[in-house]
Structures are given as structure tokens and as C-alpha cells.
Enzyme design. Sequence first.
Site: not given
Ligand code: ZN
Lengths: 449, 316
Positions: A60, A62-63, A94, A181, A281, A308, A312
Amino acid sequence: MTHQPVLVRGASLLGEQTADVLLVDGVIAELGTARVDAPSDARVVEADGLVLLPGLVDLHTHLREPGREDAETVRTGSAAAARGGYTAVLAMANTSPVTDTAEAAERVHSLGRAAGIVDVQPVGAVTKGLRGEELAELGLMARSRAGVRVFSDDGKCVADARVMRRALEYVKAFGGVVSQHAQEPTLAGATACCHEGELSGRLGLPGWPGVAEEVIVARDVMLARHTGSRVHVAHASTAGTVEVLRWAKSLGIQVTAEVTPHHLLLTTDLLGGYDPTFKVNPPLRPAEDVEALRDALADGTIDAVATDHAPHARHDKEHAFVDAAFGMLGLETALGVVATVMVESGRMGWGDVARVMSTRPAEIAGLAGRGDQGHGRPVAVGEPANLTLVDPAASVVVDRDDSASLSRNNPWHGRTLSAAVRATFLRGTPTVLDGQLVEIGATTEGSLT
Amino acid sequence: MKKHLLSSDDLTADDMATLFATAAEMHDVQRREVKKLPALRGRTIINLFFEDSTRTRSSFEIAGKWLSADTINITGKGSSASKGESLRDTVLTIASMGVDAVVMRHGASGAAQQVSQWIDAAVVNAGDGTHEHPTQALLDAYALSRHFGEGDRLGSLEGRHVVLVGDLTHSRVFRSNVITLTRLGARVTVVAPPTLMPAGIASWSSSAGFATSYDLDEVLPTADAVMMLRVQKERMSGGFFPTSREYTVGYGLTRDRLRVLGPEVPICHPGPMNRGLEIAADAADAAQSLILEQVSAGVAVRMSVLYHLLAGEGTA
Ligand SMILES: [Zn+2]
């Protein structure tokens, strides 16, 4: 790329017996409890007192590429992953545009190849545009060069039961898994940002009740049973979810689950100062939930630790708390958190760490069985040399500026974590040595022995 | 007193007494023909209102002007986020103009507290989301103290039973009042249907020392003061209660309940009122209603707050 042989000398395998391990041409060529002689051109890595683990696999990540390359790119995220001891990451869908086609998946995959620091395995969206309405081209993503096996609308819940049912049925054709999710949107809406409880009441923050996760997990395990398919619970965060998982597993339902490092250690009271660094989240939960998650990880009810990792840009976090972006960094600190919470306390050994951070995640993602390309494989002769070398005695004060990520939303800044990643090897090539990134391609001719 | 007023929790009982004593003096000024005091001459106060509130903004504006400060209003709904600028950038830009205090209203809980960490000027929370509204609670307590006092002497709230009724979940007035009133020794009961009680109120009320009830008629006979909270119209479609009629029957200060209350018990409402929903016209206009006094007390209390935050050391 030339494969300079590497001899890892005197490491403790999974924290147990000590051995010399010789890496040649991407695989473990020799492994001996007696001294292994290094070929003349080999780089020797002295590993006395260090623990050798299979390379970590993150289910999990996010890139942010494509779309938010100011926050992270495939390359910078890969570098952060390698520094955290990872050799493979699953890149969430996403992005902008969303990874919901074969072309988009192949693009992320090839960006990962080009960076060459970890294997970047794209996660495909379950539904077009993450809108939760129509299935994305799951089969085409599965058949693409990227070979997508994990599908998730992460960031959003597949809330429609009928859509979720169809997704679970459909991915059976190619051994896929849907990673959910779990956030029932009418119980925890888009603004929900604080665990619902006394603190959210006092702070006046929109509550995110644990039950909004639990009802979806309960529903999805029933759908998995009905369809005979595999469902994976992303970032499990409550004791109630653990109960549902335990029950579902006892019935033989094919459900797996992950927990994040932050849900294993941080608690909701950190929100008292409205610091958006701690806005994530699902939200940080109370100590009782944290305790239940630790138990569940130790006893296997929760299968894996997943970061996760959610980078940002600063300006996306410098809003009022309810308006700030969700998410925190995690790749570089995950092992330290697990070592601090689970190993230091004696709840898990290094073999268990290998299970929850490498073996099981690789199995869930379908990365374990692909010959010499595999991840999460045993540390044994003939196996791919995807490995991580950890100093179990280290203690590190986290500094958010000491990071390969482009972002700085690091909830661990200033905290002391146990253990440290000393080296990471991707198919026998070091990506990290002495805790520092190796410039790829510039280090093959070595006299560093 | 602390540098900022972000939460009612920033004030000790002594701080409140000091603020009230000064407010009483300021109140006298309001009766004069020339209302200006020179106390904050040369000081600049920005009223930074990200969310509309004519009532609170003009109260602060008048308070600043009567203290001879330069007051500037900046308004704009969600201005920062919609332009892609962060709250921090917006506020730093404004603060760099050389400001002594920022009076801030924002639709997000905690915004004032966050801003206080980014700028040097004093920050006064003029309402942050569903969190707090500390000057409203001060003016409520001050108005009640005047009511319970004699002549110009302020009365004590010690042991007085104050009942707050309404949408507690979304009320910043409730959150600030429960802190302020209990700190001043009042006995507080909050009344609402279960759907309008904040999460975790059971443990909160027991640690903070106030009572909760779903039954207004049971509580009302022992009230020494009643504070009605506004029901926001936009909440009514959120399924918090079935109909406005049912709400009024259960939790409105109706004519019948006014009779139970008796003529001595003061009635407060932070405004604006939904007449006929949470409060009957008879109750709003009754002789015992403090609603207009709350408004004039608001200016005096805000003068006092600005004075104590800004006229300290280094004042010309
Ligand atoms: Zn999530």
C-alpha cells in the site's frame, strides 16, 4: 547492468543462525554457516550483528505519479522504499489520471523499471475513475505487461454492494484480489477526519466512527464467502474489524488484512493540537484499538504491515485541519515502527517480521511465485536475491529532512525508533548500503571491500 | 492571561473575573455621549472572517473602534482553499502587514489555534467551526453575572443551575459555555435529543463536571437560567430529528415551558433565533429575556478582551 557479486558476511538469517550469503547474477548462489570464500571481484558487506531478511514488500504505497509529481514521483518514492528496506511496492491507483486502464498500469510499471530501485507493481482501480459505479478494465490490466493482480479504489470505499460483488466475482478469472478501503460513506463522510469519540466531540471535528469500517469489512467478508473470491482489508484500524476478521478466518473465508505502522503505534489524542501531520484516513484510533491491532498482527489475524505511504506537498497540509490532505509518510520508518512496537516488546521475532512485511504481502499481491523475479521468498540458495539487512541494535531519532521522499509530512519526526536498515539488495544489486542510497549504475566496480 | 484567546480553557477563573471587572467599566463607557477610549490608539486589529457573521464581526469592530484601534475587516468565504492558497499562506500575507491582533472566524474547528502557531500577532478566536466561541461564552456569563448582581455589582454564578438546550453537537457556543460556566462555579446541565449530543459526551461530562439529559421538562423546574441554542436549518435535513414540530415539542422553549420557568429565570440565546422552533416569541420577548443585554454585553466584553490582550507591555 553488470552484476558484481556481493558477499554478505556473517549476517543472522531472520535473526537466527549466522551465515555468509553470496549473491551472484540476481540470486543467492551460496549460503553457508561456514566461511564462504568471496570471488575476487566481489563486494564484501560485513554484516556482523545484522539481521538478514527477505526484501520487504509494501502492499500500500502512494507514489503520486502521474499527477502530483511535486509530492512524489515513482523514482523518489522508490528511493524512499529502498531506504526503508523494501524491494517491491504496490503503487495505489488514485493517481491523476487514475490507474484504471492497461495503458496507465503499464506506464507506472515502466516508470518503476526505469528507476530500477524497487519493483513497482501497479494496483489497478476497481471502478472507472474511482467513482464506485462501473468496473474498470480489470482483465485488461491483469493481462497487461504490468500483470496487475491487486485492485483497489483506495482513498474511496467501493460502497455499492453490487459493484463490490461483481468485482470480487470478476477477478477470480485471473487470481486477483480486491483491496478494500473500508469506509461506509453515509456513516463516515468525506469530511470525517477524527476518530468518533470524546475527543472528536470536544474538538468539534467530524467523527469517523469505527463502525463505518466494521460494517464494510463484515459485508465484504460475506461477499467473499458468497463469491468464493479473495478480499483484502486495507489499513484495518479497529478492534471490531479484528473481531470480524478472526471470525471470518475461522470460517475459512478468503480474507486477508493489513495494518499500517501508524495504527500500530500512534493514538487519536495526537489530534488535540489540530496538527494536520496526524490527519490520516482511517484516523488514528484510541489505545484499545491499537492494542487489538498489535495482538492481531502477532497472532496472524492481520496478515501484513503496509505503510499507506501518502506523501503530500507542504501547502496541501497547511490548511485548517478539516481541509488538509489525509495521509502521512511511512516507507522509510515502517520497519523501525514494527521493530519498536513488536520486536522490542518481545511480541514478535525477526522471522515474524519477515512474514508480515515480506512473505505474506508478496503472497497476497501475487509476487511470491514468479521464479527469480519473486519477492518474499525464503533466504535460500537459488532464490532471488531480494534482501534487506537490518541493524537490530540501532536506535534512530527520526529527522523528517533526512528523507528520499519529496514530501515532509512525517509523523515520526523527533521520535526514537528501534532498528535501522543498513542495506537493501534488489536482485543482488545493492540499492542501499550503510543506510544510504546507492547511485544506481555508478557502483558496480568496487574496491570497497 | 495568555497571549491568545483560542479556547475558553485558556482563561482561569481569575482571568474571567478580571475581564468582567474591566468589561463593567467598558459598559459604562457605552452610556457616554463620547464613547472613545484612547487605550489602543495606534494598534491595528484585523477582523478576519472566513465565514459570515455580521453580528460577531460588528461587535468586535465596534469594540476595537471604541478603544481607538484601527480595525480592518477582511471577509471571504473559504477564500483561501478555493484559490488554491493554503490557510497558512493567506494568514501570513495578512499578518505581514503589521498587525497587532487577528480576530478570526473560520468554518473549520481548530483554525484559530493553527493560525496562532504561524503568526506573531495575538489571535482571538471569534468562532471556529463546531469547536469554540470563547467571547460568546464570556459575554453570556457576564450578562448572567449582571443579572444576578445588584445595581452595578456583578453577581456570582457559584451554585447557579444553568441549563443549555439544543444542538450540542454543532454548537461552539455550548463548548465554550460549558467550560466557562463550570469554571465560574455554576452547575451546568445540557439537554438535547441523543442525536444532537456529541460523541463521547458521557465520559466528557463526567470528567468536566456537567450533567446531561434528554428530558427538558425534567430539568427545567430546577433551572436558575436557561440558554437556548440555535438549531441550524441545514441540520434539519440531516436526519438528526424527524420534524421541526417534533423538535419544538421536545426541546423548544414553548409558552407552556415559559410558564413552568417562572418570571425570575433569565433566558439567553446567542442569536440569530429561529422563533417558533427552539424559542417561542413569548419567551424571546419576555421581560426575563437577556437576549438584547447579551448583545450590548458583547461589545463591553470584547473591549475588555482586546484591551487585556493588547494594552499590556509595550503599549504606547
Ligand atoms: Zn485507504
